[in-house]
Structures are given as C-alpha cells and as structure tokens.
Design an enzyme around this catalytic site. Sequence first.
Site, PDB file in Angstrom:
ATOM      1  N   GLY A 256     -13.938  -3.891  -0.959  1.00  0.00           N
ATOM      2  CA  GLY A 256     -15.317  -3.408  -0.892  1.00  0.00           C
ATOM      3  C   GLY A 256     -15.570  -2.263  -1.863  1.00  0.00           C
ATOM      4  O   GLY A 256     -16.635  -2.188  -2.487  1.00  0.00           O
TER       5      GLY A 256
ATOM      6  N   GLY B 118     -10.355  -8.694  -2.073  1.00  0.00           N
ATOM      7  CA  GLY B 118      -9.201  -9.094  -1.261  1.00  0.00           C
ATOM      8  C   GLY B 118      -8.667 -10.485  -1.515  1.00  0.00           C
ATOM      9  O   GLY B 118      -7.481 -10.666  -1.768  1.00  0.00           O
TER      10      GLY B 118
ATOM     11  N   ARG C 113       0.829  -1.219   0.000  1.00  0.00           N
ATOM     12  CA  ARG C 113       0.000   0.000   0.000  1.00  0.00           C
ATOM     13  C   ARG C 113       0.859   1.263   0.000  1.00  0.00           C
ATOM     14  O   ARG C 113       0.481   2.268  -0.602  1.00  0.00           O
ATOM     15  CB  ARG C 113      -0.941  -0.010   1.200  1.00  0.00           C
ATOM     16  CG  ARG C 113      -2.045  -1.016   0.984  1.00  0.00           C
ATOM     17  CD  ARG C 113      -2.994  -1.050   2.133  1.00  0.00           C
ATOM     18  NE  ARG C 113      -4.167  -1.827   1.781  1.00  0.00           N
ATOM     19  CZ  ARG C 113      -4.910  -2.482   2.654  1.00  0.00           C
ATOM     20  NH1 ARG C 113      -4.603  -2.447   3.943  1.00  0.00           N
ATOM     21  NH2 ARG C 113      -5.951  -3.153   2.254  1.00  0.00           N
TER      22      ARG C 113
ATOM     23  N   LYS D  46     -20.023 -15.993   0.204  1.00  0.00           N
ATOM     24  CA  LYS D  46     -21.457 -15.700   0.362  1.00  0.00           C
ATOM     25  C   LYS D  46     -22.150 -15.160  -0.880  1.00  0.00           C
ATOM     26  O   LYS D  46     -21.662 -14.224  -1.512  1.00  0.00           O
ATOM     27  CB  LYS D  46     -21.620 -14.665   1.473  1.00  0.00           C
ATOM     28  CG  LYS D  46     -21.361 -15.208   2.845  1.00  0.00           C
ATOM     29  CD  LYS D  46     -21.723 -14.132   3.820  1.00  0.00           C
ATOM     30  CE  LYS D  46     -21.468 -14.490   5.246  1.00  0.00           C
ATOM     31  NZ  LYS D  46     -21.343 -13.264   6.035  1.00  0.00           N
TER      32      LYS D  46
HETATM   33  P1  AMP Z   1     -15.178 -13.689   0.292  1.00  0.00           P
HETATM   34  O1  AMP Z   1     -14.541 -12.912   1.381  1.00  0.00           O
HETATM   35  O2  AMP Z   1     -16.645 -13.775   0.354  1.00  0.00           O
HETATM   36  O3  AMP Z   1     -14.649 -13.328  -1.087  1.00  0.00           O
HETATM   37  O4  AMP Z   1     -14.738 -15.205   0.552  1.00  0.00           O
HETATM   38  C1  AMP Z   1     -13.416 -15.616   0.551  1.00  0.00           C
HETATM   39  C2  AMP Z   1     -13.300 -16.821   1.398  1.00  0.00           C
HETATM   40  O5  AMP Z   1     -14.197 -17.810   0.930  1.00  0.00           O
HETATM   41  C3  AMP Z   1     -11.926 -17.438   1.369  1.00  0.00           C
HETATM   42  O6  AMP Z   1     -11.349 -17.322   2.643  1.00  0.00           O
HETATM   43  C4  AMP Z   1     -12.186 -18.885   0.998  1.00  0.00           C
HETATM   44  O7  AMP Z   1     -11.447 -19.772   1.782  1.00  0.00           O
HETATM   45  C5  AMP Z   1     -13.654 -19.047   1.268  1.00  0.00           C
HETATM   46  N1  AMP Z   1     -14.243 -20.105   0.442  1.00  0.00           N
HETATM   47  C6  AMP Z   1     -14.160 -20.258  -0.876  1.00  0.00           C
HETATM   48  N2  AMP Z   1     -14.778 -21.370  -1.278  1.00  0.00           N
HETATM   49  C7  AMP Z   1     -15.272 -21.970  -0.174  1.00  0.00           C
HETATM   50  C8  AMP Z   1     -16.023 -23.148   0.068  1.00  0.00           C
HETATM   51  N3  AMP Z   1     -16.382 -23.963  -0.949  1.00  0.00           N
HETATM   52  N4  AMP Z   1     -16.368 -23.443   1.341  1.00  0.00           N
HETATM   53  C9  AMP Z   1     -16.023 -22.630   2.353  1.00  0.00           C
HETATM   54  N5  AMP Z   1     -15.319 -21.492   2.197  1.00  0.00           N
HETATM   55  C10 AMP Z   1     -14.942 -21.156   0.941  1.00  0.00           C
END
Ligand code: AMP
Length: 404
Positions: free
Chosen positions: A381, A358, A31, A202
């Site tokens: 974000g 991220g 950064r 999510k």
């Molecule tokens: P996000 O912050 O929503 O972009 O999610 C990123 C996180 O989702 C990472 O830490 C991944 O380890 C987790 N992730 C990705 N695929 C899976 C999965 N199939 N089951 C559980 N966690 C997951």
Amino acid sequence: MKINFKDKKALIRVDFNVPLDKEYNITDDTRIREALPTIKHILEQGGAAILMSHLGRPLEKLNSDGSINRQKFTLQHLVKHLRKKLRTKIHFADDCIGKVAVRKAAALKPGEVLLLENTRFYHEEEGGDEGFSKKLAALGDVYVNDAFGTAHRAHASTTVVARFFDKNSKTFGFLMEREIENATRAMKNPEKPVTCVTGGSKVSDKIMLLEKFLGYADNILIGGAMAYTFFLAKKGAVGNSLVEADKLKTAKEFLKKAKDTGVKVLLPRDSVCGDKFAADASVQVCASNQIPDGWMGLDIGPAAAKSFASVIRKSKTVIWNGPMGVFEMPAFANGTKVVAKACASATKKGAFTMVGGGDSVAAVNQLKLAKKVSFVSTGGGAMLEFLEGKELPGIKAITGKHSQ
Ligand code: AMP
C-alpha cells in the site's frame, strides 16, 4: 543515514510483522533481514538500538473475554532469531511504554539491543495518539524510521513520534532510503520508453495509479481481473469474469483520457479462461471480449503475454504492480511468469525495473526472479500511494516536506 550514532540510543521503527507458524516459529524472516543493515550500522558506530514494531492485528483478534492474546502477538517470539542474526545481547521489554520499557532503555549499553513489545497492543498506536507517541519518544535520543511498509499510516510509532525529535535527530534507515530512492527514480524523469504494468483484482484499487501514469508513461499494460472491467466498458462479452460493474464509467473515461494524451494502453487480446475459479477448472483460451457465459478470464492469454512481453523488453523503465492472473494456480500463472521474465530480460539490457505490491512481489519471489529485476519494493500500500504521488505521513514526518 546522516546521524552519528556513537553513544546514542536510537529508537528504530522496524517492520517485524513476520509470518509465524502455529508454534510461533518465523516462516519467512525477509522483513527482519531487510532491517539488519540499519541496526548493524547503528551498533557498529557505538550506538544502542531500541526496536519497535507491530505484529499482526492484536486488537482485532481479541480473546473471547476481550483481553489481548499476548501469547500469539508478542514480539518475544522474535528474540531468539534476532540474537542469532545480530550476535549481541537482545533485551526484551514486555511493554512498549511504561516503567519496564523506561528502565530497560535507560540501562541499555552501546552495542546492545532492546526489543519493545508490540506497539499495536495499544489503541493509541493506530490512533496516532500524541501522549503515547511522547512516551515512545522518551525512550531514545534519536529516531530512525525503517518501516516503509507502514509509511502511509499516520500511526504513533511511524509518524507522530517523530514530532518529538528535532530535524537533526531523526532520519530514515537504509531500507526506507532505498525505497524512496527507487520509487523517486521511477517517477522523476525516468528514461523512456516508460511502461507501467498493472494487474490484480480491482480497477478501484489501481485507478489512481493508472491516472498518474497517464502523466508520464508511454505504455500502460493492464492485466489481471481489472482488464475485464475495461472490456465490459467497451461492450465486450466477459462471461463470468470478475468485474466491477460500478467502475464502467471510470474505465471508459480512463481509456478516453489515454487516447487524448497519446498514451498507449494495451489490454490482453486473449485470455486463459476457466469454467470455475479453481485450480482444477477446465481451461480454454478465448478472445478477451468474447468470453462465453459460464467461463471466466483467469489469466492473460498466450498472444497477450507475447505482446506484453515485447513492449516490456523494449522499455527503459518498467513499473509493475499486480499479477496478470490467478498466479497462485499453476493453470493461470503463465501470464505473470512471462511478464516477470520479460522484466528480467529488460533489466539485463539496462532498463530500470521496479516491482511493487504484495502479489507481484510474491510472484517474482516464487519464480526466483527477485534478483533479476532492479528493485523489489517491500511496501504494498505504501508503494502504491507513493507512486500515486500522495504524501506519505511517515516520510513527511522525517523530511518535513512532500515525498516527491
Ligand atoms: P490485488 O491484491 O488487487 O493486487 O490482486 C491480486 C489478486 O488478484 C491475486 O490474488 C490474483 O489471484 C487475483 N487475480 C488476478 N487476476 C485475476 C482474475 N483474472 N480473476 C480473478 N482474480 C484475479
């Protein structure tokens, strides 16, 4: 940057929220490095730089007596490193407003730098307080915002402060310019076929993005845990996979809308499943809609990775946000790796590829592919909100108009 900085004191909002180890050494200075071109440009033009940033969340992590943990959250930790990088005098003010800051800002000479103390020592920063913003503004002749990562927040130093500068006295820094340029390029008349790759944990975090993509993408690839909510919505068996049970209707409606608009949505036909959420889990590949009880989908499977990669390689614009699996664990990193490599080969063939968010950024860095895609965004974000078509307050504060 449209301003001539000669003999001007530029108040610059940078994102120096860098990770520190226990001895307060910087463990990743990305950064800071990203902000250097803007600072150097201003100093070389004969201006002086007054740098303001937040570091961590000091007001959420107070000492047991309720006071701010200044030792941990002070920006003083960055002074030595900045001196080395900028090779000029770095003054430090142990407050971002008040007498010391005013005195040191007034005494600042062209070519010199003043680093202000953590803006988040004040509630007024995140509250976007006018009076506090006015005090910050009084320190500089012009205002430069180069902190894209916080552009979606209407905080004092990122947004409200800009009100106190006329339109010719405020501008974006180079980093922010690049972020806006690239995200705009990805969204406005992108070369087709356009493929959006989404993943992560999510559906609820990404649904707005998915809906927006329906408006202009040819292909939407959905990996990560998100995919299992879609499979469940289609009455598949997903075992113990991470799902959002309250988003089944949303997922179903999205798939219907995609069908109606003719956008191709690809879900991973197979998954690498584990019998627990752990690096040493037992592993088997299953059809993503037939995951046995006691097993969970933790990565897209080899067949899915192959078809995702093939779509990506044929695309002319690729926007990727979110990992395909739990890439932090080697057993479940393959899908993310294949997607990252496919982005790199699409780029080589002339596609515009942008990685944001991220975790997908961490993945391309980990795979040393960051230089092989067209653009890696620094804003998690902020980039998501920009791509969703939202108005970012930090951008609007400079341009006075909607960001896209
Ligand atoms: P996000 O912050 O929503 O972009 O999610 C990123 C996180 O989702 C990472 O830490 C991944 O380890 C987790 N992730 C990705 N695929 C899976 C999965 N199939 N089951 C559980 N966690 C997951």
